[in-house]
Design an enzyme around this catalytic site. Structure first.
Site, mmCIF file in Angstrom:
data_model
loop_
_atom_site.group_PDB
_atom_site.id
_atom_site.type_symbol
_atom_site.label_atom_id
_atom_site.label_comp_id
_atom_site.label_asym_id
_atom_site.label_seq_id
_atom_site.Cartn_x
_atom_site.Cartn_y
_atom_site.Cartn_z
ATOM 1 N N ASP A 1 -3.644 -18.292 0.206
ATOM 2 C CA ASP A 1 -4.223 -19.154 -0.742
ATOM 3 C C ASP A 1 -4.797 -20.505 0.184
ATOM 4 O O ASP A 1 -5.835 -19.920 -0.104
ATOM 5 C CB ASP A 1 -3.823 -19.139 -2.211
ATOM 6 N N ASP B 1 -6.426 -6.927 4.323
ATOM 7 C CA ASP B 1 -7.509 -6.471 3.344
ATOM 8 C C ASP B 1 -8.280 -7.469 3.149
ATOM 9 O O ASP B 1 -9.793 -7.217 3.409
ATOM 10 C CB ASP B 1 -6.826 -4.733 2.375
ATOM 11 N N TYR C 1 0.738 -1.310 -0.259
ATOM 12 C CA TYR C 1 -0.051 0.024 -0.433
ATOM 13 C C TYR C 1 0.921 1.509 -0.038
ATOM 14 O O TYR C 1 0.936 2.228 -0.175
ATOM 15 C CB TYR C 1 -0.922 0.277 1.322
HETATM 16 C C1 IPM Z 1 -10.590 -1.186 4.463
HETATM 17 C C2 IPM Z 1 -9.874 -0.357 2.696
HETATM 18 C C3 IPM Z 1 -8.929 0.586 2.974
HETATM 19 C C4 IPM Z 1 -8.316 -0.412 2.425
HETATM 20 C C5 IPM Z 1 -9.914 1.659 1.610
HETATM 21 C C6 IPM Z 1 -10.922 2.387 1.517
HETATM 22 C C7 IPM Z 1 -8.581 2.486 0.982
HETATM 23 O O1 IPM Z 1 -10.484 -1.045 2.056
HETATM 24 O O2 IPM Z 1 -10.220 -0.140 5.286
HETATM 25 O O3 IPM Z 1 -10.528 -2.626 4.361
HETATM 26 O O4 IPM Z 1 -7.774 -1.166 1.219
HETATM 27 O O5 IPM Z 1 -7.665 -0.560 3.806
HETATM 28 MG MG MG Z 2 -10.938 -3.289 2.326
#
Ligand code: IPM
Ligand code: MG
Length: 372
Positions: free
Chosen positions: A221, A245, A142
């Site tokens: 996975d 996520d 990220y």
């Molecule tokens: C989450 C969301 C966020 C992320 C997005 C909105 C950037 O999906 O908080 O899980 O990917 O972390």
């Molecule tokens: Mg998310």
């Protein structure tokens, strides 16, 4: 206790669900004699419209000077469908996480008995599931360097982790496991990724400080499959940013609705509480968004400040609403007239009058009683 809470309700259904969480916190403040002050600021697409920035300086400043942040949702289809947009609402959330140092995102996943039939999964497989996902939140792919070649044909995102980034969340995950079933499962892709091999090494070393906790490993996975096949095998799941996520959205299926999943993002100085669902633009303003994830995030806020009795009261109110089907349409196909704010009203009223008898209970708390 006195708490200053920054409210960043954001986009889409964010403001509607956050309003119900505030209602809940105000009821708790009243019942338990606390002072909670709320101050709002803008973030996300709405902030871009107002100021050109997804996280205006004034918003970040308010968060830095508050005890906690209550966050709604972020995102707007006009950006989702435009990959070339240079400024995006999500950048606001990512910057906020980074600036506040919120490195650990905690996402509890529970199968409520009264909702077992809502899940597409088999009841006997999910009954009793109680997982706490520890997702690393300020590192990995990220936040690594992003590149796009000049001709626009090659792109890359760097995934990078340091020992320190892994250690600090690992300690939190093990401490949490000590208060639960004493098992941590590290989810990674150590058969392919160098970063995952670093995670395995560091986590194994940290685990030596917690001899009462069992450490297990799964490739992501396989973990994605195991979550659906046999979620009861998990207690604390520890994982990096991107895997966390993905598997937390997947895990929400166990509870029957993503509208139930709360989260806390914590660091050494700051803490933020937000539902894991997104801005759900199709539902905006319709009164159909489930406020429970936001309300349960408020309960996590209370827990964070050691207000456990208060947090328990909120969870009890939520369970009562689920039991009585005082729920929005995602959970309640029979009675579509129960709106987002009605669910919040019920929870508020339950907190203020927990000792009511069960006679005509639902109607009393919905303000529809014929006997009062
Ligand atoms: C989450 C969301 C966020 C992320 C997005 C909105 C950037 O999906 O908080 O899980 O990917 O972390
Ligand atoms: Mg998310």
């Amino acid at each position: 206790m006195k708490l200053n809470i920054a409210v960043l309700s954001g986009d889409g259904i964010g403001p509607e669900v956050t309003k119900e969480a505030i209602k809940t916190l105000k009821a708790i403040a009243q019942e338990f004699d606390h002072t909670f002050n709320f101050k709002s600021a803008s973030v996300g697409a709405i902030a871009i419209d107002e100021t050109g920035e997804p996280l205006p300086d004034a918003t970040l400043d308010l968060c830095k000077h508050s005890d906690a942040v209550l966050f709604g949702a972020i995102g707007d289809p006009k950006y989702d469908n435009n990959p070339n947009a240079k400024v995006r609402p999500e950048q606001g959330l990512l910057k906020l996480r980074k600036e506040l140092g919120l490195y650990a995102n905690i996402r509890p996943v529970k199968a409520y008995d009264m909702l077992l039939s809502q899940s597409p999964l088999k009841e006997e497989n999910i009954k009793g599931t109680d997982i706490s996902i520890y997702r690393e939140l300020t590192g990995g792919i990220y936040f690594g360097e992003k590149q796009l070649s000049e001709d626009g044909n090659i792109a890359s995102d760097l995934c990078e982790y340091s020992r320190e980034e892994i250690e600090r969340i690992t300690h939190l995950a093990f401490k949490a496991a000590q208060t639960r079933q004493k098992k941590v499962t590290l989810v990674d892709k150590a058969n392919v990724l160098e970063t995952s091999r670093l995670w395995r090494n560091v986590v194994k070393q940290v685990a030596e400080d917690y001899p009462d906790v069992v450490l297990d490993f799964l490739f992501v996975d396989n973990a994605a499959m195991q979550l659906i096949l046999n979620p009861k095998q998990f207690d604390v799941i520890l994982t990096e940013n991107m895997f966390g996520d993905i598997i937390s959205d997947e895990a929400s299926v166990i509870g029957g609705s993503i509208g139930l999943l709360a989260s806390a993002s914590v660091g050494d100085k700051h803490a933020m509480f937000e539902p894991i669902h997104g801005s759900y633009p199709q539902a905006t303003g319709k009164g159909i968004a489930n406020p429970i994830a936001s309300i349960l995030s408020a309960a996590m806020l209370l827990d964070h400040f050691e207000l456990h009795e208060e947090a328990e009261m909120v969870r009890e109110a939520v369970e009562k609403s689920l039991q009585l089907e005082i729920t929005t349409p995602d959970l309640n196909s029979k009675n579509n007239t129960i709106t987002t704010s009605k669910v919040g009203d019920f929870i508020e009223d339950f907190i203020n009058n927990p000792k009511d008898s069960n006679l005509n209970f639902a109607n009393i708390h919905l303000g529809q009683s014929t006997i009062i």
